[in-house]
Design an enzyme around this catalytic site. Structure first.
Site, PDB file in Angstrom:
ATOM      1  N   ARG A 172      -3.538   3.205 -39.064  1.00 59.27           N
ATOM      2  CA  ARG A 172      -2.442   2.252 -38.845  1.00 59.27           C
ATOM      3  C   ARG A 172      -1.099   2.970 -38.744  1.00 59.27           C
ATOM      4  O   ARG A 172      -0.120   2.423 -38.238  1.00 59.27           O
ATOM      5  CB  ARG A 172      -2.393   1.222 -39.992  1.00 59.27           C
TER       6      ARG A 172
ATOM      7  N   TYR B   8       9.995 -11.013 -17.851  1.00 63.28           N
ATOM      8  CA  TYR B   8       8.603 -11.398 -18.101  1.00 63.28           C
ATOM      9  C   TYR B   8       8.586 -12.623 -19.013  1.00 63.28           C
ATOM     10  O   TYR B   8       9.376 -12.730 -19.958  1.00 63.28           O
ATOM     11  CB  TYR B   8       7.864 -10.224 -18.737  1.00 63.28           C
TER      12      TYR B   8
ATOM     13  N   ASP C 169      13.217  -2.397 -20.103  1.00 62.32           N
ATOM     14  CA  ASP C 169      11.812  -2.561 -19.728  1.00 62.32           C
ATOM     15  C   ASP C 169      11.645  -1.920 -18.353  1.00 62.32           C
ATOM     16  O   ASP C 169      12.147  -2.420 -17.348  1.00 62.32           O
ATOM     17  CB  ASP C 169      11.445  -4.044 -19.682  1.00 62.32           C
TER      18      ASP C 169
ATOM     19  N   LYS D 139      -0.149  -1.833 -17.366  1.00 57.34           N
ATOM     20  CA  LYS D 139       0.125  -1.808 -15.942  1.00 57.34           C
ATOM     21  C   LYS D 139      -0.140  -0.408 -15.365  1.00 57.34           C
ATOM     22  O   LYS D 139      -1.243   0.093 -15.459  1.00 57.34           O
ATOM     23  CB  LYS D 139       1.545  -2.279 -15.677  1.00 57.34           C
TER      24      LYS D 139
END
Length: 429
Positions: free
Chosen positions: A78, A131, A218, A243
């Site tokens: 983690r 987005y 972004d 992507k």
């Protein structure tokens, strides 16, 4: 000869990112000579001594500063994992970032980063359109936590963005908070509107605020090949690695990259929120980085040819590509200063409305009807009824997302085949 696996040059010759993707940050001798990193599918790591465990936790939990040459010891997946560390080292190379962190999704990267940067009474400025998940976070989630958000849709105009940033800083001061961040998505999804990053950075630096808010970008649409936000004043870069970086439509992941001090805050939040990605996904992404430049170059070449042929097509009203021939002189100037390529995702406005768009989409044979972008296969979507369906009619009109807008993500297939498919589908209108 022993080779430094973190060397970025051969003597005086600097190595290119695409070369470094083949081995940077990985020593085969530590993994039985395996030419590729194995998958470290483990939850926890064994300490060589109790003293090592103490040292590792001191650094991981910020109890002391890491020594200049000290590596973060492996503790628990983690927090860190060899697959993630190799991937993060290689991602940072593409953008020239101090540090990269990977997440379980693009939204996990965005959410964790904003949680790390903001606190109650703060204000965040963000550009629209963006987005859909990003706008949901800003419009509906952050305000519940006492963080106000300000949207600016005419952000292609640097003066409008400057005025919005200054007004938001004043609003934050009146609330007893700070302007916590300016969040920019450029090119915008799905219109490909560009935002002048240098102008935005200059506006931020001119603020009368003790700590300048970071410019967060972004960069998913153009990826690390076609735009370098850190070179234009950005402090942090966000990606949906799903992507172009993943590039095969077979994983979900995200990343944040940037300045060391800010990345330390993001790393702390990722550790506590547990938004890190898993070792297998990290391994897949490391594999994909080896072909990133080849895939993105081919996709962009295909898209450029399709744009050329679609522009002026009798069924097409407009083609929206980054800095393209139909964009304004101001947009073209930003593209020339800021972008190294137009990428391979663009939109078309059809002559008609939703009925015509649906007939065209339903007639496609090679293009798959799906959201997302940046995969090896070509995709087509209808933003108004899918990714941006929660926009009000007024917001859609303001952002240029009409019912006649179709977004295309161009893959690596034969371009003649792709055009034949688009041409026959347009003929169905």
């Amino acid at each position: 000869m022993t080779r430094d696996h973190r060397a970025r040059s051969l003597g005086a010759h600097a190595l290119a990112p695409e070369t470094l993707m083949m081995g940077y940050g990985y020593d085969p001798a530590l993994s039985e000579g395996s030419i590729k990193p194995p998958i470290f599918q483990t939850s926890t790591f064994v300490f060589r001594s109790a003293e090592d465990g103490k040292r590792f936790f001191e650094v991981a939990y910020g109890l002391r500063e890491k020594d200049p040459e000290e590596a973060l010891g492996l503790i628990y997946s983690r927090i860190n994992n060899p697959n993630l560390e190799i991937l993060e080292d290689r991602l940072a190379i593409w953008d020239g970032a101090d540090k990269a962190l990977v997440f379980s999704s693009g939204m996990a990267a965005i959410s964790t980063t904003l949680l790390a940067l903001s606190r109650p009474n703060d204000v965040v400025v963000y550009t629209a359109p963006a987005y859909g998940g990003t706008e949901y976070l800003f419009d509906r989630i952050l305000p519940r936590m006492g963080v106000a958000t300000v949207s600016v849709s005419d952000c292609g105009d640097a003066e409008v963005l400057d005025q919005t940033i200054r007004a938001a800083a004043a609003q934050a001061k009146a609330r007893g908070g700070r302007l916590a961040a300016v969040y920019v998505e450029t090119p915008a999804n799905p219109t490909n509107q560009l935002i002048d990053l240098r102008a935005a950075a200059d506006s931020i630096r001119a603020l009368d605020q003790a700590e300048a808010p970071p410019l967060v970008v972004d960069n998913t649409f153009l990826g690390p090949l076609w735009q370098k936000p850190l070179d234009h004043g950005a402090d942090l870069i966000l990606y949906s690695l799903t992507k172009y970086v993943g590039g095969h439509s077979d994983l979900i992941a995200g990343a944040c990259l940037g300045r060391a001090d800010l990345m330390a805050r993001v790393a702390e939040m990722r550790t506590i929120c547990g938004t890190i990605t898993d070792p297998h996904t990290a391994w897949l992404l490391t594999r994909s980085l080896e072909t990133l430049h080849i895939r993105m170059e081919r996709s962009q070449a295909n898209a450029a040819e399709l744009v050329r042929r679609l522009r002026g097509h009798p069924k097409v009203e407009a083609v929206l590509d980054a800095g393209g021939a139909e964009s304004s002189p101001a947009q073209q100037a930003v593209f020339a200063r800021q972008c190294l390529g137009a990428g391979s995702t663009f939109s078309i406005r059809l002559k008609g409305g939703e009925a015509e768009a649906f007939r065209m989409l339903n007639a496609l044979g090679l293009f798959k009807l799906a959201v997302s972008l940046g995969g090896t296969e070509s995709l087509a979507s209808h933003p108004s009824s899918t990714t941006h369906s929660d926009y009000s009619p007024e917001a859609k009109a303001r952002c240029g997302i009409g019912d006649n807008l179709v977004r295309l993500s161009v893959g690596i297939e034969n371009v003649e085949d792709l055009y034949a498919d688009l041409d026959q589908a347009l003929g169905a209108i």
